[in-house]
Design a protein around this motif. Structure first.
Motif, short mmCIF file in Angstrom:
data_model
loop_
_atom_site.label_atom_id
_atom_site.label_comp_id
_atom_site.label_asym_id
_atom_site.label_seq_id
_atom_site.Cartn_x
_atom_site.Cartn_y
_atom_site.Cartn_z
N ALA A 145 38.33 39.17 25.49
CA ALA A 145 37.49 39.30 26.68
C ALA A 145 36.30 38.35 26.61
O ALA A 145 35.93 37.72 27.62
N VAL A 146 35.68 38.23 25.44
CA VAL A 146 34.58 37.29 25.25
C VAL A 146 35.06 35.87 25.53
O VAL A 146 34.40 35.10 26.26
N LEU A 147 36.21 35.52 24.97
CA LEU A 147 36.76 34.18 25.20
C LEU A 147 37.03 33.94 26.68
O LEU A 147 36.71 32.87 27.22
N GLY A 148 37.59 34.94 27.36
CA GLY A 148 37.88 34.79 28.78
C GLY A 148 36.62 34.57 29.60
O GLY A 148 36.59 33.70 30.48
N LEU A 150 33.72 33.40 28.52
CA LEU A 150 33.12 32.12 28.18
C LEU A 150 33.90 30.95 28.81
O LEU A 150 33.30 29.98 29.28
N VAL A 151 35.23 31.06 28.82
CA VAL A 151 36.04 30.01 29.44
C VAL A 151 35.76 29.95 30.95
O VAL A 151 35.64 28.87 31.54
N LEU A 152 35.63 31.12 31.58
CA LEU A 152 35.29 31.15 33.00
C LEU A 152 33.93 30.49 33.22
O LEU A 152 33.76 29.69 34.17
N PHE A 153 32.98 30.80 32.38
CA PHE A 153 31.64 30.19 32.47
C PHE A 153 31.71 28.68 32.27
O PHE A 153 31.14 27.90 33.05
N MET A 154 32.43 28.25 31.23
CA MET A 154 32.55 26.82 30.96
C MET A 154 33.22 26.08 32.11
O MET A 154 32.78 24.99 32.50
N ALA A 155 34.27 26.68 32.66
CA ALA A 155 34.96 26.04 33.78
C ALA A 155 34.06 25.97 35.01
O ALA A 155 34.03 24.95 35.72
N GLY A 156 33.32 27.06 35.27
CA GLY A 156 32.42 27.08 36.42
C GLY A 156 31.32 26.03 36.30
O GLY A 156 31.05 25.29 37.25
N VAL A 157 30.69 25.97 35.11
CA VAL A 157 29.62 24.98 34.91
C VAL A 157 30.19 23.56 34.95
O VAL A 157 29.57 22.64 35.50
N SER A 158 31.38 23.37 34.37
CA SER A 158 31.98 22.04 34.37
C SER A 158 32.31 21.57 35.78
O SER A 158 32.13 20.40 36.12
N ALA A 159 32.80 22.48 36.63
CA ALA A 159 33.09 22.12 38.02
C ALA A 159 31.80 21.75 38.75
O ALA A 159 31.76 20.76 39.50
N LEU A 160 30.75 22.53 38.55
CA LEU A 160 29.46 22.19 39.15
C LEU A 160 28.95 20.86 38.61
O LEU A 160 28.38 20.05 39.36
N SER A 161 29.14 20.62 37.31
CA SER A 161 28.70 19.37 36.71
C SER A 161 29.44 18.19 37.29
O SER A 161 28.86 17.13 37.53
N ALA A 162 30.74 18.35 37.51
CA ALA A 162 31.52 17.28 38.10
C ALA A 162 31.00 16.95 39.49
O ALA A 162 30.86 15.76 39.86
N ALA A 230 30.05 42.60 33.11
CA ALA A 230 31.26 41.76 33.08
C ALA A 230 31.70 41.39 34.49
O ALA A 230 32.08 40.23 34.76
N TRP A 231 31.67 42.36 35.41
CA TRP A 231 32.08 42.07 36.79
C TRP A 231 31.09 41.14 37.46
O TRP A 231 31.48 40.28 38.26
N LEU A 232 29.81 41.31 37.16
CA LEU A 232 28.81 40.39 37.70
C LEU A 232 29.03 38.97 37.18
O LEU A 232 28.87 37.99 37.91
N THR A 233 29.40 38.87 35.90
CA THR A 233 29.69 37.56 35.32
C THR A 233 30.86 36.89 36.04
O THR A 233 30.80 35.71 36.39
N VAL A 234 31.93 37.66 36.27
CA VAL A 234 33.10 37.11 36.97
C VAL A 234 32.72 36.68 38.38
O VAL A 234 33.14 35.61 38.85
N ALA A 235 31.92 37.50 39.06
CA ALA A 235 31.52 37.17 40.42
C ALA A 235 30.66 35.90 40.45
O ALA A 235 30.89 34.99 41.28
N TRP A 236 29.67 35.83 39.55
CA TRP A 236 28.77 34.68 39.52
C TRP A 236 29.53 33.40 39.22
O TRP A 236 29.51 32.44 39.99
N TRP A 237 30.21 33.38 38.07
CA TRP A 237 30.77 32.13 37.58
C TRP A 237 32.11 31.80 38.21
O TRP A 237 32.48 30.63 38.30
N GLY A 238 32.84 32.81 38.65
CA GLY A 238 34.02 32.52 39.46
C GLY A 238 33.62 31.88 40.77
O GLY A 238 34.23 30.90 41.23
#
Length: 257
Positions: A145-148, A150-162, A230-238
């Protein structure tokens, strides 16, 4: 017949451009070292310099590690903006346009490469934290769950960075995103509880998108209730991931004409 020849065109394009991005990362030793060494230095400074002055009713290392993990991921993903901008300004995209390559594969390759790089650097930070005395009690599902998250966060930030890298005109300006991403974890629950901050910062720290991510990682690693974080994290970074992907796609099409 090679394995690549059986791969659908867009997936093959992404795979090739992902390999390109990872090779560039391997050659950029200074950037790779910075993405790992900076969070480790911050971890050591907070634990060994400030830790004795911060009363958390327990071992400060246990409290601060989740914040450093997120800081590490945020710092590493910001480099995506620079890489995308360099592709746009150095003629790489013009050369790719002459080939049968799906345009979105360029951005997807950068985003996936960013996630891969940061999973590795985050694993290094966690390993060093354990060596310093951090003792998580997470089960295998908790680690997944931690990995999931963090990966969601990394993907979200990377998309914004792009998207940010496509929006600005130079690599230097694109690098400015890293300062914003480095600032946010400090004004969150990553290093001190929000309730210890001045009233003006307290509300921002409690409701900004880094805080539920850090609280989720901390709860999963330490075996405490996760609650709604956790749900707030998914909502924010998704949501940020979707926003970044759409914005990057539109900006890419406009600039690649």
């Amino acid at each position: 017949m090679s394995a690549y020849s059986k791969t659908p065109g867009p997936l093959l394009d992404v795979a090739v451009l992902l390999g390109r991005s990872l090779r560039h990362s391997a050659r950029s030793v200074d950037a790779t070292i910075s993405a790992i060494v900076l969070p480790l230095l911050i971890l050591c400074v907070f634990v060994f310099v400030f830790g004795g002055a911060i009363d958390r009713g327990g071992e400060y290392l246990t409290y601060v590690v989740p914040g450093v993990i997120v800081l590490c991921a945020a710092f590493g993903t910001a480099s995506t903006a620079v890489a995308v901008n360099q592709d746009m300004t150095t003629g790489v995209i013009d050369r790719l346009r002459s080939l049968p390559v799906v345009g979105s594969a360029v951005l997807a390759g950068h985003v996936v490469a960013s996630v891969v790089r940061n999973v590795v650097s985050t694993a290094v930070v966690v390993a060093v934290a354990v060596a310093l005395g951090f003792r998580p009690v997470a089960s295998l599902p908790d680690w997944l769950a931690v990995l999931g998250l963090l990966v969601l966060f990394m993907a979200g930030v990377s998309a914004l960075s792009a998207a940010f890298g496509l929006l600005v005109s130079s690599a230097e300006a694109a690098g400015g995103l890293s300062f914003v991403l480095l600032f946010l974890p400090y004004v969150s629950s990553g290093f001190v509880p929000p309730e210890t901050m001045p009233a003006v910062l307290r509300g921002f720290a409690a409701h900004q998108p880094m805080t539920p991510l850090i609280e989720s990682v901390r709860a999963l690693l330490l075996g405490t209730p996760v609650g709604s974080s956790a749900w707030l994290t998914v909502a924010w970074w998704g949501g940020f991931g979707v926003l970044g992907a759409v914005a990057a796609g539109l900006l890419f099409r406009r600039r690649a004409r």
